[in-house]
Design an enzyme around this catalytic site. Structure first.
Site, PDB file in Angstrom:
ATOM      1  N   ASP A   1      35.716  58.129 -64.202  1.00  0.00           N
ATOM      2  CA  ASP A   1      36.124  59.259 -63.437  1.00  0.00           C
ATOM      3  C   ASP A   1      35.462  58.987 -62.396  1.00  0.00           C
ATOM      4  O   ASP A   1      35.790  58.558 -61.529  1.00  0.00           O
ATOM      5  CB  ASP A   1      33.835  59.930 -64.287  1.00  0.00           C
TER       6      ASP A   1
ATOM      7  N   TYR B   1      32.581  67.428 -55.235  1.00  0.00           N
ATOM      8  CA  TYR B   1      33.819  68.617 -55.517  1.00  0.00           C
ATOM      9  C   TYR B   1      33.905  69.301 -54.373  1.00  0.00           C
ATOM     10  O   TYR B   1      35.428  69.615 -54.368  1.00  0.00           O
ATOM     11  CB  TYR B   1      33.438  69.356 -56.629  1.00  0.00           C
TER      12      TYR B   1
ATOM     13  N   HIS C   1      33.904  59.201 -72.262  1.00  0.00           N
ATOM     14  CA  HIS C   1      33.235  59.709 -70.363  1.00  0.00           C
ATOM     15  C   HIS C   1      31.810  58.588 -70.454  1.00  0.00           C
ATOM     16  O   HIS C   1      32.667  58.217 -69.260  1.00  0.00           O
ATOM     17  CB  HIS C   1      33.438  61.135 -70.977  1.00  0.00           C
TER      18      HIS C   1
END
Length: 376
Positions: A175, A301, A353
């Protein structure tokens, strides 16, 4: 640089407040006719909150975390939390490169502990291992500047070299931790011995040559998947403070937001318990709660537009591709656009993940084999 030992010690008042909030949780009704159709299932969440309130023993988990040597260092004037576990190597055995293991979102340093246990043992390769909490996560502070991939890479490189004194090291991540791992390899090829990732990188640009049919098919499939999965990143990137206010005030809301991704992105075959035990999930969620860092974990983000194109990665690279929807049929040629020296590529067909938690034996073996091959 200043380094001090650190132990997790959450005040009783914080835990008492958490339990009081859990006891007052107001649950919603399922929005569809199937469990998990609209996100975290209310029935699952009700059971999770009940166990968090009545059965989960944070003090026992806290003691287990404190069994690992932890530190705080000032890097760029901000506190960075990390584990530093030195291996016990038999005399005469050459040391492999120390390993930097970096988590992503929505995770924490806790995800890497199964790898630490395996990689520091003599049979696991006897690596020295460093596991940071990314800036904005856990007990690591945000920088004053935008939190770009380059800033994250600079911070972790300073930790490994200036703070800990390693001249060369290997890096692993998934990630965001994987993206930062790629940046480390691109920016510091003389000191990064190699990189290993479970999410292969994209190139800075696809302009070098036309897309192959496999590349085009993958990019189309990824875009289609984002139509159903991308809402979380859109709101964290555009309205982070609005969302963080709700999640920082409601532990049940925080759990629902995080668990939604642990279920969607792990290789659990429709049942979270196939990938994670409840205590591990609640340990990670509780770290977010007691540190009040769900909002700061969104910063990567919110600051995404400040990123610049990553240079090409020239150091030796290895990939153990995760088994999750976003990685299905990932063509190696995309990674070859970004990396000039891929030494290992495997698609084990299991482990999603959060592979360090889901398939630690498989992943530790791949890390051991790749990084021991890079001994001088």
């Amino acid at each position: 640089m200043s380094v001090s030992p650190f132990r997790i010690d959450v005040p009783d008042a914080v835990l008492d407040d958490l339990r009081a909030r859990l006891a007052r949780t107001r649950f919603t009704h399922r929005s569809g006719d199937r469990p998990w159709q609209g996100g975290t299932d209310p029935d699952y969440l009700r059971d999770l909150v009940s166990y968090w309130h009545d059965g989960f023993d944070w003090r026992a988990r806290e003691a287990a975390l404190n069994a690992y040597p932890q530190y705080l260092a000032l890097v760029g004037g901000r506190k960075l939390h990390f584990l530093h576990v030195r291996a016990a190597r038999p005399a005469g055995v050459p040391a492999p490169p120390p390993l930097l293991l970096t988590h992503g979102w929505p995770s924490s340093f806790v995800e890497m502990l199964p790898l630490v246990d395996r990689l520091t043992s003599p049979t696991g390769g006897a690596f020295d291992v460093v596991v940071p909490s990314l800036p904005g996560f856990g007990w690591s502070e945000l920088p004053d500047e935008p939190l770009t991939r380059a800033v994250l890479a600079r911070t972790l490189h300073e930790l490994m070299t200036d703070v800990l004194g390693y001249q060369r090291y290997g890096a692993f991540g998934g990630d965001v931790g994987g993206v930062v791992t790629g940046w480390l390899g691109a920016l510091h090829p003389e000191q990064v011995a190699g990189i290993h990732m479970i999410h292969p990188p994209f190139p800075a640009s696809f302009d070098a040559r036309p897309l192959s049919p496999a590349e085009q098919a993958y990019l189309d499939a990824e875009a289609a998947y984002d139509e159903t999965d991308g809402g979380y990143s859109a709101i964290m990137g555009t309205r982070p403070d609005t969302l963080a206010t709700a999640l920082a005030d409601s532990p049940a809301g925080l759990a629902a937001w995080l668990v939604d991704k642990y279920r969607d992105w792990s290789d659990n075959r429709g049942d979270l318990s196939n990938s994670f035990d409840t205590d591990t999930l609640l340990t990670i969620i509780t770290v977010y709660w007691v540190t009040g860092t769900i909002g700061s974990s969104f910063r990567q983000y919110a600051d995404f537009d400040h990123n610049t194109p990553r240079p090409q990665i020239t150091v030796p690279a290895a990939f153990t591709v995760s088994h999750e929807p976003s990685q299905a049929n990932f063509p190696r040629e995309i990674a070859e656009r970004a990396c000039t020296d891929i030494r290992h590529w495997s698609e084990p067909g299991r482990g999603g993940h959060f592979m360090p938690l889901e398939e630690p034996d498989l992943l530790a073996a791949e890390l051991r084999d790749f990084f021991t091959s890079l001994r001088p």
